[in-house]
Motif scaffolding. Structure first.
Motif, mmCIF file in Angstrom:
data_model
loop_
_atom_site.group_PDB
_atom_site.id
_atom_site.type_symbol
_atom_site.label_atom_id
_atom_site.label_comp_id
_atom_site.label_asym_id
_atom_site.label_seq_id
_atom_site.Cartn_x
_atom_site.Cartn_y
_atom_site.Cartn_z
ATOM 1 N N ALA A 26 33.410 38.320 37.691
ATOM 2 C CA ALA A 26 32.561 37.841 38.778
ATOM 3 C C ALA A 26 31.120 37.771 38.294
ATOM 4 O O ALA A 26 30.560 38.758 37.821
ATOM 5 C CB ALA A 26 32.663 38.767 39.982
ATOM 6 N N THR A 28 27.322 37.189 39.416
ATOM 7 C CA THR A 28 26.574 37.276 40.661
ATOM 8 C C THR A 28 25.091 37.481 40.394
ATOM 9 O O THR A 28 24.667 37.578 39.237
ATOM 10 C CB THR A 28 27.144 38.428 41.530
ATOM 11 O OG1 THR A 28 26.604 38.354 42.838
ATOM 12 C CG2 THR A 28 26.838 39.789 40.907
ATOM 13 N N THR A 139 30.024 33.746 42.284
ATOM 14 C CA THR A 139 29.842 34.244 43.647
ATOM 15 C C THR A 139 28.516 33.770 44.229
ATOM 16 O O THR A 139 27.689 33.164 43.547
ATOM 17 C CB THR A 139 29.846 35.785 43.687
ATOM 18 O OG1 THR A 139 28.578 36.276 43.240
ATOM 19 C CG2 THR A 139 30.966 36.356 42.847
ATOM 20 N N ILE A 147 30.319 38.776 49.598
ATOM 21 C CA ILE A 147 30.092 38.748 48.153
ATOM 22 C C ILE A 147 30.646 40.026 47.527
ATOM 23 O O ILE A 147 31.315 39.993 46.492
ATOM 24 C CB ILE A 147 28.586 38.590 47.839
ATOM 25 C CG1 ILE A 147 28.103 37.212 48.307
ATOM 26 C CG2 ILE A 147 28.315 38.781 46.344
ATOM 27 C CD1 ILE A 147 26.599 37.048 48.317
#
Length: 289
Positions: A26, A28, A139, A147
Motif C-alpha cells: 500500500a 500512501t 491509496t 484509508i
C-alpha cells in the motif's frame, strides 16, 4: 490499449514462480500532491519489467489518477464484482507484459459489503489474481478510516512525502497512526534536490518517531526520488517516466525503489515467511479475517 475482456487471460495462463504468494504493497501519504500515484504507477511498471507479475489498484477515487498514468478507462470496478454485476475476468485490464490494472473503488463503498455469501463469492473470484507477485495499492491521502482499512490489510505500507514542512508533519502523523497496527513502515521522500536531502528529512522523521512512538517501530527509508520538471510533464502527457524517460535521475531513483521491493519479496521467500496472498488481503479488507 488492452481491453478488459482480455485482461486476465495472460495472468491466469501464466505459471507463478514457486515460493510465495502475492505481496500487497500500500502506497500512501499524509497529504495529497506529493506524487504518490506517479510513484505507484512507475514502481509497478519497473517491477513488471523485472519479470514480476504485478497488479495495480486505485483505492482512492476510482480511476482518476491511474487513468492519467496509463491512459486507460475501465467501465467496471471491484465494486461491480462485489455486487455480482461483473467477474474479475471482466474488470481486469492488461496494461503490458506482466502488468495488470485492477480497477478499484473507494473504501466507503467496499465497507458496505459484509454479507457472508457475497464475500465468499467475491473471494472465490479473487483466486484468479493469485498468480500476481505484487499488488500495488494506490491509496488516498490522509488518515481517514477507509484509508486505514487498506493499510491494515496490506503486507507493506510505504508512506510518501516531499521536502515541505506541512507534508513532513502530515507524513509523521500518518506514520504515528500506522504504527498502532504494525511495527515496520517504509518511506519514500519524493521531489528532493539530492539523495542527502532525502536522508536528512527521513532522519528527522525517524528521530521524532523514535522519541514519541518508541523503539519497537522500525522505520525504513526505501529511497528518495530527485525532482525533475520532466516528471510533471510526463503526467500531463500520459506517459510513464520509467518507460519513456528512463535516463533521467527520477527514473533511476524509482528503479532502485522497485528493486528494493523485489529483493525484499525474494528475501521473505528464502526465509519461508510467505505473504498472506490475495485471499488474505481481501478477507482483511472486508472484515472477514
Amino acid at each position: 490499449m488492452s481491453t478488459q475482456a482480455r485482461g486476465l487471460e495472460a495472468l491466469v495462463a501464466s505459471s507463478q514462480e514457486p515460493g510465495g504468494a502475492t505481496r500487497v504493497v500500500a502506497v500512501t501519504s499524509g497529504k495529497g500532491g506529493v506524487g504518490k500515484s506517479t510513484l505507484s504507477a512507475n514502481i509497478a511498471y519497473v517491477l513488471a519489467q523485472k519479470g514480476f507479475k504485478v497488479g495495480i489498484m486505485d483505492a482512492d477515487i476510482g480511476l482518476a489518477n491511474l487513468d492519467v498514468m496509463f491512459n486507460v478507462r475501465a467501465a467496471k470496478t471491484i465494486l461491480h464484482v462485489l455486487k455480482g454485476e461483473a467477474t474479475f475476468e471482466e474488470i481486469v485490464v492488461q496494461l503490458g507484459e506482466n502488468l495488470w490494472l485492477i480497477p478499484g473503488e473507494s473504501g466507503d463503498e467496499i465497507l458496505k459489503f459484509s454479507d457472508a455469501t457475497i464475500v465468499s463469492r467475491f473471494l472465490d473470484e479473487a483466486q484468479a489474481l493469485e498468480n500476481l507477485d505484487f499488488l500495488i495499492i494506490d491509496t488516498g491521502a490522509g488518515i481517514g478510516d477507509t484509508i486505514q482499512m487498506f493499510l491494515r490489510a496490506a503486507d507493506d505500507v510505504v508512506v510518501v512525502t516531499v521536502p515541505d514542512p506541512a507534508a513532513i508533519t502530515d507524513a509523521y502523523a500518518m506514520v504515528k497512526v500506522v504504527s498502532k497496527e504494525r511495527d515496520e513502515i517504509e518511506m519514500v521522500i519524493n521531489q528532493v534536490k539530492n539523495p542527502k536531502e532525502g536522508e536528512k528529512i527521513f532522519e528527522t522523521i525517524r528521530k521524532v518517531a523514535q522519541g514519541n512512538i518508541g523503539e519497537n517501530l522500525h522505520l525504513k527509508l526505501l529511497g528518495s526520488v530527485r525532482s525533475d520538471d520532466y516528471v510533471a510533464r510526463s503526467v500531463k502527457q500520459r506517459v510513464l517516466v520509467c518507460k519513456e524517460l528512463a535516463n533521467i535521475a527520477p527514473a533511476h531513483d524509482i528503479e532502485k525503489i522497485a528493486v528494493a521491493l523485489g529483493n525484499k519479496k525474494e528475501h521473505k521467500m528464502l526465509e519461508a515467511r510467505n505473504e498472506g496472498g490475495i485471499g488474505t488481503f481481501f478477507k482483511k479488507l472486508l472484515g472477514q479475517f
